[in-house]
Design a protein around this motif. Structure first.
Motif, PDB file in Angstrom:
ATOM      1  N   SER A 112       0.904  -1.119  -0.025  1.00  0.00           N
ATOM      2  CA  SER A 112      -0.078   0.054  -0.155  1.00  0.00           C
ATOM      3  C   SER A 112       0.913   1.294  -0.076  1.00  0.00           C
ATOM      4  N   ILE A 113       1.959   1.235   0.713  1.00  0.00           N
ATOM      5  CA  ILE A 113       2.705   2.200   0.853  1.00  0.00           C
ATOM      6  C   ILE A 113       3.532   2.643  -0.593  1.00  0.00           C
ATOM      7  N   VAL A 114       3.865   1.212  -1.206  1.00  0.00           N
ATOM      8  CA  VAL A 114       4.437   1.365  -2.524  1.00  0.00           C
ATOM      9  C   VAL A 114       3.461   1.991  -3.550  1.00  0.00           C
ATOM     10  N   LYS A 115       2.319   1.436  -3.430  1.00  0.00           N
ATOM     11  CA  LYS A 115       1.119   1.970  -4.327  1.00  0.00           C
ATOM     12  C   LYS A 115       1.085   3.479  -4.244  1.00  0.00           C
ATOM     13  N   SER A 116       1.069   3.994  -3.001  1.00  0.00           N
ATOM     14  CA  SER A 116       0.921   5.552  -2.803  1.00  0.00           C
ATOM     15  C   SER A 116       1.957   6.245  -3.274  1.00  0.00           C
ATOM     16  N   LEU A 117       3.272   5.760  -3.401  1.00  0.00           N
ATOM     17  CA  LEU A 117       4.464   6.480  -3.672  1.00  0.00           C
ATOM     18  C   LEU A 117       4.934   6.645  -4.861  1.00  0.00           C
ATOM     19  N   ALA A 118       4.649   5.222  -5.670  1.00  0.00           N
ATOM     20  CA  ALA A 118       5.047   5.272  -7.033  1.00  0.00           C
ATOM     21  C   ALA A 118       4.088   5.535  -8.118  1.00  0.00           C
ATOM     22  N   ALA A 119       4.766   6.094  -9.184  1.00  0.00           N
ATOM     23  CA  ALA A 119       3.935   6.151 -10.463  1.00  0.00           C
ATOM     24  C   ALA A 119       2.847   5.256 -10.945  1.00  0.00           C
ATOM     25  N   GLU A 120       3.576   3.844 -10.933  1.00  0.00           N
ATOM     26  CA  GLU A 120       2.939   2.783 -11.249  1.00  0.00           C
ATOM     27  C   GLU A 120       3.561   1.667 -10.261  1.00  0.00           C
ATOM     28  N   PHE A 121       3.002   0.569 -10.311  1.00  0.00           N
ATOM     29  CA  PHE A 121       3.759  -0.714  -9.544  1.00  0.00           C
ATOM     30  C   PHE A 121       3.033  -1.963  -9.845  1.00  0.00           C
ATOM     31  N   GLY A 122       3.606  -2.953  -9.754  1.00  0.00           N
ATOM     32  CA  GLY A 122       3.096  -4.107 -10.059  1.00  0.00           C
ATOM     33  C   GLY A 122       3.993  -5.363  -9.897  1.00  0.00           C
ATOM     34  N   TRP A 123       3.739  -6.498 -10.331  1.00  0.00           N
ATOM     35  CA  TRP A 123       4.440  -7.557 -10.037  1.00  0.00           C
ATOM     36  C   TRP A 123       4.354  -8.743 -11.250  1.00  0.00           C
ATOM     37  N   TYR A 124       5.220  -9.702 -11.471  1.00  0.00           N
ATOM     38  CA  TYR A 124       4.824 -10.695 -12.553  1.00  0.00           C
ATOM     39  C   TYR A 124       5.856 -11.931 -12.043  1.00  0.00           C
ATOM     40  N   GLU A 125       5.265 -13.072 -12.528  1.00  0.00           N
ATOM     41  CA  GLU A 125       6.002 -14.317 -12.175  1.00  0.00           C
ATOM     42  C   GLU A 125       7.217 -14.291 -13.207  1.00  0.00           C
ATOM     43  N   THR A 126       8.447 -14.719 -12.837  1.00  0.00           N
ATOM     44  CA  THR A 126       9.390 -14.922 -13.678  1.00  0.00           C
ATOM     45  C   THR A 126       9.412 -16.193 -14.730  1.00  0.00           C
ATOM     46  N   LYS A 127       9.540 -15.960 -16.024  1.00  0.00           N
ATOM     47  CA  LYS A 127       9.543 -17.098 -16.795  1.00  0.00           C
ATOM     48  C   LYS A 127      11.116 -17.611 -16.910  1.00  0.00           C
ATOM     49  N   GLY A 128      10.995 -18.855 -16.890  1.00  0.00           N
ATOM     50  CA  GLY A 128      12.247 -19.485 -17.105  1.00  0.00           C
ATOM     51  C   GLY A 128      13.140 -19.607 -15.652  1.00  0.00           C
ATOM     52  N   GLU A 129      12.688 -18.972 -14.722  1.00  0.00           N
ATOM     53  CA  GLU A 129      13.207 -18.909 -13.290  1.00  0.00           C
ATOM     54  C   GLU A 129      12.530 -18.843 -12.449  1.00  0.00           C
ATOM     55  N   ARG A 130      12.496 -19.688 -11.400  1.00  0.00           N
ATOM     56  CA  ARG A 130      11.421 -19.644 -10.129  1.00  0.00           C
ATOM     57  C   ARG A 130      11.403 -18.506  -9.394  1.00  0.00           C
ATOM     58  N   GLY A 131      10.216 -17.929  -9.131  1.00  0.00           N
ATOM     59  CA  GLY A 131      10.213 -16.433  -8.403  1.00  0.00           C
ATOM     60  C   GLY A 131       9.467 -15.538  -9.355  1.00  0.00           C
ATOM     61  N   LYS A 132       9.460 -14.184  -8.501  1.00  0.00           N
ATOM     62  CA  LYS A 132       8.719 -13.182  -9.175  1.00  0.00           C
ATOM     63  C   LYS A 132       9.509 -11.970  -9.204  1.00  0.00           C
ATOM     64  N   THR A 133       9.000 -11.117  -9.738  1.00  0.00           N
ATOM     65  CA  THR A 133       9.734  -9.543  -9.780  1.00  0.00           C
ATOM     66  C   THR A 133       8.598  -8.639  -9.304  1.00  0.00           C
ATOM     67  N   VAL A 134       8.572  -7.833  -8.357  1.00  0.00           N
ATOM     68  CA  VAL A 134       7.903  -6.696  -7.915  1.00  0.00           C
ATOM     69  C   VAL A 134       8.527  -5.490  -8.322  1.00  0.00           C
ATOM     70  N   TRP A 135       7.793  -4.496  -9.218  1.00  0.00           N
ATOM     71  CA  TRP A 135       8.354  -3.486  -9.544  1.00  0.00           C
ATOM     72  C   TRP A 135       7.691  -2.296  -9.324  1.00  0.00           C
ATOM     73  N   ALA A 136       8.433  -0.932  -9.523  1.00  0.00           N
ATOM     74  CA  ALA A 136       7.576   0.183  -9.153  1.00  0.00           C
ATOM     75  C   ALA A 136       8.427   1.413 -10.205  1.00  0.00           C
ATOM     76  N   LEU A 137       7.799   1.898 -10.748  1.00  0.00           N
ATOM     77  CA  LEU A 137       8.067   3.149 -11.772  1.00  0.00           C
ATOM     78  C   LEU A 137       8.026   4.248 -10.918  1.00  0.00           C
ATOM     79  N   LEU A 138       9.311   5.046 -10.794  1.00  0.00           N
ATOM     80  CA  LEU A 138       9.205   6.164  -9.784  1.00  0.00           C
ATOM     81  C   LEU A 138       8.670   7.432 -10.179  1.00  0.00           C
ATOM     82  N   ARG A 139       8.140   8.186  -9.598  1.00  0.00           N
ATOM     83  CA  ARG A 139       7.614   9.539  -9.880  1.00  0.00           C
ATOM     84  C   ARG A 139       8.670  10.424 -10.242  1.00  0.00           C
TER      85      ARG A 139
END
Length: 139
Positions: A112-139
């Motif tokens: 919720s903090i990330v959502k309020s501070l970033a221009a955009e944010f989200g996440w996706y499962e990593t293809k070809g590698e176990r895990g995920k990436t969470v991202w934030a486009l900074l304002r």
């Protein structure tokens, strides 16, 4: 504690961190220095808060993952659509859940903090590698 930094100039940089609490501070220093080099000093305060939330979540997720999947956390920072993009990868297969903030609880407010501070944010499962990436486009 290990750390690897790759990339040069105004390219996308990567830092590899171990899943321990001290990695959060190392990640903030990394982000601060890179933003200064890109002349985004005005983004340092909010970017360090976002970094703290995302890396803390990655440390917790990696530490609680299947022991065979434990390992490293990778933080990427680079330009995207004229703004810095921060990405944090961890090996946990569990995707994040954006919850309504519970102001009494000691945890669960990070996204919720990330959502309020970033221009955009989200996440996706990593293809070809176990895990995920969470991202934030900074304002």
């Amino acid at each position: 504690m290990g750390m690897t930094v790759t990339g040069t100039g105004k390219t996308r940089l990567e830092i590899t961190l171990v899943p321990i609490p001290q990695s959060v501070g190392i990640a903030r220093v990394f982000v601060r220095h890179y933003l200064i080099s890109l002349r985004y000093a005005d983004l340092i305060e909010t970017s360090c808060q976002i970094t703290s939330e995302l890396v803390t979540n990655a440390v917790r997720a990696t530490a609680s993952a299947d022991p065979a999947a434990r390992g490293r956390i990778r933080l990427y920072l680079g330009p995207n659509r004229g703004r810095p993009l921060l990405e944090v990868w961890d090996s946990s297969p569990h995707l994040p859940v954006l919850r309504d903030p519970d102001f009494v609880s000691e945890s669960g407010r990070g996204l919720s903090i990330v959502k309020s501070l970033a221009a955009e944010f989200g996440w996706y499962e990593t293809k070809g590698e176990r895990g995920k990436t969470v991202w934030a486009l900074l304002r």
